[in-house]
Design a protein around this motif. Sequence first.
Motif, mmCIF file in Angstrom:
data_model
loop_
_atom_site.group_PDB
_atom_site.id
_atom_site.type_symbol
_atom_site.label_atom_id
_atom_site.label_comp_id
_atom_site.label_asym_id
_atom_site.label_seq_id
_atom_site.Cartn_x
_atom_site.Cartn_y
_atom_site.Cartn_z
ATOM 1 N N ALA A 146 1.044 -0.907 -0.058
ATOM 2 C CA ALA A 146 0.115 -0.065 -0.335
ATOM 3 C C ALA A 146 0.626 0.883 0.153
ATOM 4 N N ARG A 147 2.416 0.780 -0.501
ATOM 5 C CA ARG A 147 2.933 2.158 -0.128
ATOM 6 C C ARG A 147 3.180 2.835 1.148
ATOM 7 N N TYR A 148 2.874 2.088 1.991
ATOM 8 C CA TYR A 148 3.422 3.724 3.714
ATOM 9 C C TYR A 148 4.398 2.454 4.196
ATOM 10 N N LEU A 149 4.655 1.893 3.783
ATOM 11 C CA LEU A 149 6.549 1.882 4.361
ATOM 12 C C LEU A 149 7.007 1.173 2.778
ATOM 13 N N ASP A 150 8.306 1.452 2.807
ATOM 14 C CA ASP A 150 9.372 0.711 1.544
ATOM 15 C C ASP A 150 10.654 0.717 2.131
ATOM 16 N N TRP A 151 11.625 0.066 1.432
ATOM 17 C CA TRP A 151 12.544 0.348 1.628
ATOM 18 C C TRP A 151 14.202 0.662 1.476
ATOM 19 N N THR A 152 15.368 1.166 1.517
ATOM 20 C CA THR A 152 16.177 1.499 1.380
ATOM 21 C C THR A 152 17.284 0.723 0.789
ATOM 22 N N PRO A 153 17.847 1.720 -0.507
ATOM 23 C CA PRO A 153 18.868 0.629 -1.131
ATOM 24 C C PRO A 153 19.214 -1.202 0.072
ATOM 25 N N ASP A 154 19.633 -0.239 0.916
ATOM 26 C CA ASP A 154 20.299 -1.712 1.848
ATOM 27 C C ASP A 154 19.204 -2.414 2.499
ATOM 28 N N LYS A 155 18.256 -2.419 2.149
ATOM 29 C CA LYS A 155 17.330 -2.947 2.736
ATOM 30 C C LYS A 155 16.762 -2.942 4.344
ATOM 31 N N GLN A 156 16.569 -2.008 4.323
ATOM 32 C CA GLN A 156 16.394 -0.799 5.946
ATOM 33 C C GLN A 156 14.815 -0.825 5.462
ATOM 34 N N LEU A 157 13.655 -0.967 6.316
ATOM 35 C CA LEU A 157 12.681 -0.557 6.308
ATOM 36 C C LEU A 157 12.393 0.705 6.451
ATOM 37 N N LYS A 158 11.568 2.195 5.601
ATOM 38 C CA LYS A 158 11.322 3.573 5.581
ATOM 39 C C LYS A 158 10.178 3.515 5.693
ATOM 40 N N PRO A 159 10.359 4.922 6.452
ATOM 41 C CA PRO A 159 9.071 5.668 5.384
ATOM 42 C C PRO A 159 8.380 4.842 4.011
ATOM 43 N N GLY A 160 7.651 5.109 3.548
ATOM 44 C CA GLY A 160 6.392 4.939 2.193
ATOM 45 C C GLY A 160 6.883 6.106 2.146
ATOM 46 N N PRO A 161 6.131 6.666 0.512
ATOM 47 C CA PRO A 161 5.276 7.900 0.120
ATOM 48 C C PRO A 161 3.995 8.500 0.233
ATOM 49 N N ARG A 162 3.894 7.479 1.020
ATOM 50 C CA ARG A 162 2.263 8.089 1.679
ATOM 51 C C ARG A 162 2.239 7.580 3.418
ATOM 52 N N PHE A 163 3.484 7.640 3.333
ATOM 53 C CA PHE A 163 3.222 7.528 4.842
ATOM 54 C C PHE A 163 2.993 8.173 5.218
ATOM 55 N N PHE A 164 2.942 10.081 5.293
ATOM 56 C CA PHE A 164 2.335 10.820 5.880
ATOM 57 C C PHE A 164 1.541 11.840 5.536
ATOM 58 N N GLU A 165 0.940 10.464 5.047
ATOM 59 C CA GLU A 165 -0.036 11.203 3.930
ATOM 60 C C GLU A 165 -1.556 10.919 5.060
ATOM 61 N N ARG A 166 -2.243 12.150 5.156
ATOM 62 C CA ARG A 166 -3.544 11.499 6.714
ATOM 63 C C ARG A 166 -4.546 12.397 5.624
ATOM 64 N N ARG A 167 -5.898 12.649 5.940
ATOM 65 C CA ARG A 167 -6.883 12.946 5.506
ATOM 66 C C ARG A 167 -7.359 14.184 4.588
ATOM 67 N N LEU A 168 -7.510 15.088 4.110
ATOM 68 C CA LEU A 168 -7.911 15.792 3.152
ATOM 69 C C LEU A 168 -8.375 16.736 4.211
ATOM 70 N N THR A 169 -7.977 17.480 4.556
ATOM 71 C CA THR A 169 -8.751 18.618 5.378
ATOM 72 C C THR A 169 -8.230 19.825 5.919
ATOM 73 N N ASP A 170 -9.323 20.265 4.681
ATOM 74 C CA ASP A 170 -9.101 22.037 4.248
ATOM 75 C C ASP A 170 -10.022 22.021 5.007
ATOM 76 N N GLN A 171 -11.293 21.695 5.376
ATOM 77 C CA GLN A 171 -12.466 22.436 6.109
ATOM 78 C C GLN A 171 -11.761 22.172 7.894
ATOM 79 N N PRO A 172 -12.048 23.536 8.511
ATOM 80 C CA PRO A 172 -11.976 23.497 10.081
ATOM 81 C C PRO A 172 -12.947 22.327 10.434
#
Lengths: 199, 199
Positions: free
Chosen positions: B56-82
């Motif tokens: 689901a691309r929440y996690l990913d791997w470094t070239p050294d095969k270490q687990l790291k945050p993926g592209p969507r890791f920092f994603e949250r719902r789209l809250t422009d609205q208060p």
Amino acid sequence: MALSTLKPAIDPAFLEKLQDYYAEHKVIPSYSVLATLWGMSAKSWVSEIVKRFEEARYLDWTPDKQLKPGPRFFERRLTDQPVQAGLPNPAISDGYDLITLDDYLVRLPSRTSLVRVKGDSMIDAGIRDGDLIIVEQQPNANIGDIVVAIVDNEFTVKYLDREKTEFVLKPANKAFPVIRPRGGMEIFGVMAGLARRTR
Amino acid sequence: MALSTLKPAIDPAFLEKLQDYYAEHKVIPSYSVLATLWGMSAKSWVSEIVKRFEEARYLDWTPDKQLKPGPRFFERRLTDQPVQAGLPNPAISDGYDLITLDDYLVRLPSRTSLVRVKGDSMIDAGIRDGDLIIVEQQPNANIGDIVVAIVDNEFTVKYLDREKTEFVLKPANKAFPVIRPRGGMEIFGVMAGLARRTR
DNA sequence: TTGAATACAGAACGATTGTTCGGTATCAAG
DNA sequence: CTTGATACCGAACAATCGTTCTGTATTCAA
């Protein structure tokens, strides 16, 4: 010569390489990866360097004994004066301070949030479309503050002002009208700073 | 029933716990730590969950095969609205939850430094006296870039432009003159962002 | 009520981790 | 000419890593 050389020197180039690696991968690599990153071939020497970074508080450990960024890891140089290439340093300071952008911009983490600015209504206050406003949440504010208010269920960034008995929201742009919310308004918080990314 | 259940479900609670851990320690923990974090007792199951997050691309791997945050890791719902009521959710603005402002503003730590703005010569670009410019150091720039140049042994923030064969520095304020440095000038870097503290 | 997923537990295992310790090369001070 | 730092390399080693495979309890549709 007496007190100065107590702590072993830390090599800024090593720190920078690690910071760049972290900026790219968001993770601290293992010692063997650090070795290649730093151009060494002995993990034992990596261990020594890490200990120095740890003591200088650039690195730290999680409760689970995993290496993680330390308190000073995200410090940035604030350069005051250009350091001329040719000229010898006039014996003064290094010419820069170190600050952490997060600490600089956020002083009350628990009450701070970010709001993205839409539109140009605050241009004359140096606030542009797309900027990120650092907001300290609080239910009231003073006249003259730049506030983030909730009007019609949307965030609005404006100057807080008063007309007679009523509070009004004033834009910093003559092309926009003053907002006179009927029936009261809710103040989300007060602007405490701004972050903008260009490029 | 045919196509829908191809991908196994991901448990948002697991993701949130990991995000919280990361927000605190700035590091992805090991599988055994993840197990306790997620309330499991088998690393094999952690491995399975991680694979789903990876897909689901929440996690990913470094070239050294270490687990790291993926592209969507920092994603949250789209809250422009208060979000009304008891301010449930601080720290967010748009689609992305910024882990740190530093991360938002700085992309190449080793080449980035900060310069304090003096004066109002760039007001029309939304740059005010006292602002901190995030500078990516590099010896050259493109026409139209906002650059930090060294003139008379001082930093100047201006637009880079060209008149005939010569480079000039243009302010964003009609009250200030165009700077035409005699005998070349030195470019310290290009503006990549801005940080302002009010209050 | 049967069968097939799904959601785990647990053991086993080779790979990799970080530490420790002993060694070498360089260099400046005495 | 020694001496002591400092800056590394390399081997050894127990601990921990993540993978794999086997097993079990639950769920739920057929």
